[in-house]
Design an enzyme around this catalytic site. Sequence first.
Site, short mmCIF file in Angstrom:
data_model
loop_
_atom_site.label_atom_id
_atom_site.label_comp_id
_atom_site.label_asym_id
_atom_site.label_seq_id
_atom_site.Cartn_x
_atom_site.Cartn_y
_atom_site.Cartn_z
N ASP A 1 -8.64 -4.00 -7.18
CA ASP A 1 -7.94 -3.08 -6.27
C ASP A 1 -7.71 -1.77 -7.01
O ASP A 1 -6.78 -1.64 -7.81
CB ASP A 1 -6.62 -3.68 -5.80
CG ASP A 1 -5.94 -2.82 -4.74
OD1 ASP A 1 -6.47 -1.73 -4.43
OD2 ASP A 1 -4.90 -3.25 -4.21
N HIS B 1 -8.02 -4.80 -1.85
CA HIS B 1 -6.77 -4.25 -1.31
C HIS B 1 -6.33 -4.96 -0.04
O HIS B 1 -5.22 -4.76 0.44
CB HIS B 1 -6.93 -2.75 -1.06
CG HIS B 1 -5.65 -2.02 -0.86
ND1 HIS B 1 -4.67 -1.93 -1.84
CD2 HIS B 1 -5.15 -1.34 0.20
CE1 HIS B 1 -3.65 -1.22 -1.39
NE2 HIS B 1 -3.91 -0.86 -0.14
N SER C 1 0.84 -1.20 0.00
CA SER C 1 0.00 0.00 0.00
C SER C 1 0.88 1.25 0.00
O SER C 1 1.71 1.41 -0.89
CB SER C 1 -0.96 -0.05 1.19
OG SER C 1 -2.01 0.88 1.03
#
EC number: 3.1.1.74
Length: 271
Positions: free
Chosen positions: A181, A194, A126
Site C-alpha cells: 500500500d 489499499h 485512507s
Amino acid sequence: MKLPYFLLGLAGLAAASPMGLAERQLSDGNELRDGSCKPIIFIFARASTEPGLLGISTGPAVCNDLKMAKAGQVLCQGVGPAYTADLMSNALPDNTSPAAISESESLFKLAASKCPNSQILAGGYSQGTAVMDDSIKQLPDDVKDKIKGVVLFGYTRNAQEGGQIGNFPKDKVKIYCAMGDLVCDGTLIVTAAHFTYVMNTGEASQWLESKLSDTTTSSLTGSSSSDTSSSTSTGDSSSESSSAAGLGGLSGLTGLGSSTSGGFPSLASLF
C-alpha cells in the site's frame, strides 16, 4: 487528465466488506450528536468517496464489532458533513481539508464535554486517517487523555508523521499499512493493497477493546493479546501487513507521484 483521482476514489468504493450493506449499516453514524451518552464513544472518519458518515467498509465493521462486544454501551459517530471525503482534498498540505479537521476536533471536544465519563475510541480509513491525525494532534491535553485508542487503516500520513500521530502517545495508536500500500509511503499511488483493510477490522476492534479501562466488562471473542500479528512494528504504534488476495485484477492501479515537503503533490502535478 483526471483519471488518477478516479483511481484514488476506488479506495473508498472498492473496499467492500464481505457482509451485506444493510448488515453493515446498523448505525447512522450520528449517535453522539443525536443521542444520549454511553460509556464508549467511537469516532470515525471514512475514506474518500465513501457515502454516509461512517462509510461502508471499515468504519461500520468496527462500530458493529464494538457494539456486539459491549452491548448497549457504545455509540458511533462519523465525521461529516463538513468532511465531504472528496478526492481533491487528499492533495492539500494536510492531506485533507481544514473544514474536515475542524469538524473532527469539534466532535472530540463534544464527546469530552457532553459525556465527561465516557471513554473515547477513534479510527480512520485512507483520507480519514489524515483527518484523525490532523485533528487529534491539535486537541487540548485533557481531551487527548480521554482517547483510549485509535486505529488507522491505510494511513496516508504514515511517512510524514513517522508512523504515529503527532503529539499523541504511540501506545494508543494502531496503524494498519498493508504490504504494497504505497499511500503509507507518502504517495498518492493506489494499489490493490489499499482495498484490503476490511480483513483487519476484527483484530482492530479487539485491540480497541483492549485499550478500554475496566469500567466495561464484556469481551470480544478471541481477543488478541498482542498489538501485532504477522507484521513489522515500531513500538506500540504498529504497521500491519495484509494480503491483497482476491484483488489481483486491481494491482495495476497507479498513477500519482511521490509527495514533497511533507505532503502530497501539488494539484498541478496530478493532471
